[in-house]
Design a protein around this motif. Structure first.
Motif, mmCIF file in Angstrom:
data_model
loop_
_atom_site.group_PDB
_atom_site.id
_atom_site.type_symbol
_atom_site.label_atom_id
_atom_site.label_comp_id
_atom_site.label_asym_id
_atom_site.label_seq_id
_atom_site.Cartn_x
_atom_site.Cartn_y
_atom_site.Cartn_z
ATOM 1 N N LYS A 54 49.608 50.866 48.448
ATOM 2 C CA LYS A 54 49.984 51.414 47.153
ATOM 3 C C LYS A 54 51.345 50.855 46.737
ATOM 4 C CE LYS A 54 47.561 55.804 47.944
ATOM 5 N NZ LYS A 54 47.699 57.283 47.999
ATOM 6 N N PRO A 55 51.617 50.798 45.447
ATOM 7 C CA PRO A 55 52.936 50.338 44.984
ATOM 8 C C PRO A 55 54.052 51.191 45.572
ATOM 9 C CG PRO A 55 51.394 50.449 43.149
ATOM 10 C CD PRO A 55 50.707 51.103 44.316
ATOM 11 N N ASP A 57 57.829 52.598 45.225
ATOM 12 C CA ASP A 57 58.914 52.899 44.288
ATOM 13 C C ASP A 57 60.220 52.975 45.079
ATOM 14 O OD1 ASP A 57 60.849 54.310 42.682
ATOM 15 O OD2 ASP A 57 59.211 54.859 41.346
ATOM 16 N N ASN A 79 58.005 44.425 45.392
ATOM 17 C CA ASN A 79 56.870 45.009 44.666
ATOM 18 C C ASN A 79 55.670 44.073 44.599
ATOM 19 O OD1 ASN A 79 58.174 47.482 43.980
ATOM 20 N ND2 ASN A 79 59.361 46.407 42.421
ATOM 21 N N SER A 80 55.912 42.775 44.804
ATOM 22 C CA SER A 80 54.824 41.807 44.688
ATOM 23 C C SER A 80 53.784 41.978 45.789
ATOM 24 C CB SER A 80 55.377 40.376 44.706
ATOM 25 O OG SER A 80 56.074 40.134 45.910
ATOM 26 N N ASN A 82 53.950 44.890 47.976
ATOM 27 C CA ASN A 82 54.020 46.286 48.430
ATOM 28 C C ASN A 82 54.615 46.413 49.830
ATOM 29 O OD1 ASN A 82 52.783 47.116 46.037
ATOM 30 N ND2 ASN A 82 50.724 46.929 46.904
#
Length: 304
Positions: A54-55, A57, A79-80, A82
């Motif tokens: 999942k991404p 944060d 983020n690319s 995870n």
């Protein structure tokens, strides 16, 4: 011996050596005041790489880590792919590690995977000592190699330029407080190898031209060095550009774990190309011009 339209590297030697000396002094002062930001390889602690489906944060995971009360840490999120890389200043106990993993699975992603590396203080000191010994052995080996293949003036010039290359990268990492770890040491050793290869190419051309040159004045040495640099300049530029392209691609597209390695390579490759042309050959020139010029006998000068 050379075209007047070409830049004269040898005649500008003092300027480049002065610039290099100023950069070195600034680096020494900065490193002395700021020190180095040692990673866990050299200062002990725990590194934890989290891979999630999942991404991630960075704000939420930062709040999560603060709530765990595990001490000082640094966080890098990609983020690319995870991924999150966490570096804890203190070595985590098995209970702290187990709890952190369980809490992360419960709050964020039950399928997240963890790669944990714990380094205690004794191992960190041993790795730091081994890294310094490795760099010292590399420099000694280079001195012996260049001394045997060329002469002591070439060896001194080569080592001083290599010290500049290594210290330039160290100073950059100190000024910007970038993490110094084992991949950084590998990058420095790679830079030293690249730089000495580039330097030897120029030295080899200087030695070859010296065999057939008729040196009558110290200025003749300037012309000889300048001619030798121009004869190898295209090769040096093409080589550094080719390697730099690969290093930049690694920095842009590579994972978080190799970004600092790639950055060290980029800085070091640029410094190595500069030192081979503007430092190593100029230092050799300085020592060589101190040597008395052997006068050519009259018969040898007139007879072919």
């Amino acid at each position: 011996m050379h075209s007047n339209r070409k830049f004269n590297f040898a005649r500008s030697a003092n300027k480049f050596l002065l610039i290099s000396a100023i950069i070195t002094v600034i680096g020494i002062v900065a490193t002395g005041f700021l020190g180095l930001n040692y990673g866990i390889d050299f200062s002990a602690g725990t590194s934890m790489d989290i891979t999630s489906k999942k991404p991630i944060d960075d704000v939420k995971i930062g709040e999560f880590l603060d709530g765990e009360n595990i001490g000082t840490y640094s966080l890098t999120v990609s983020n690319s792919d995870n991924r999150a890389s966490v570096r804890f200043k203190d070595a985590l106990t098995q209970e702290q590690e187990r709890k952190l993993k369980a809490d992360y699975h419960a709050q964020f992603d039950p399928e997240a995977s963890f790669e944990v590396n714990v380094v205690d203080p004794e191992i960190a000191q041993e790795q730091q000592r081994s890294a310094l010994i490795g760099m010292a052995i590399a420099c000694i080996g280079i001195v012996l190699y260049v001394s045997i293949r060329f002469e002591w003036r070439f060896a001194i010039a080569a080592v001083l330029s290599l010290v500049y290359d290594a210290f330039f990268v160290i100073a950059i990492f100190s000024i910007f407080q970038l993490e110094v770890n084992l991949p950084f040491i590998l990058a420095v050793l790679t830079i030293i190898g690249y730089s000495i290869n580039d330097t030897v190419v120029i030295f080899d051309r200087i030695r070859e031209n010296l065999r057939f040159a008729k040196i009558k004045t110290p200025e003749d040495y300037d012309d000889l060095v300048n001619k030798s640099i121009w004869q190898t300049l295209a090769r040096s530029i093409n080589t550094v550009i080719t390697v730099l392209i690969a290093a930049v691609c690694l920095f842009i597209f590579g994972s978080v774990s190799i970004k600092l390695f790639s950055l060290a390579m980029i800085v070091g490759l640029a410094s190595g190309a500069y030192s081979s042309i503007f430092i190593a050959s100029q230092i050799w020139l300085y020592f060589k011009k101190k040597q008395p010029i052997k006068k050519i006998p009259a018969k040898a000068a007139t007879n072919p």
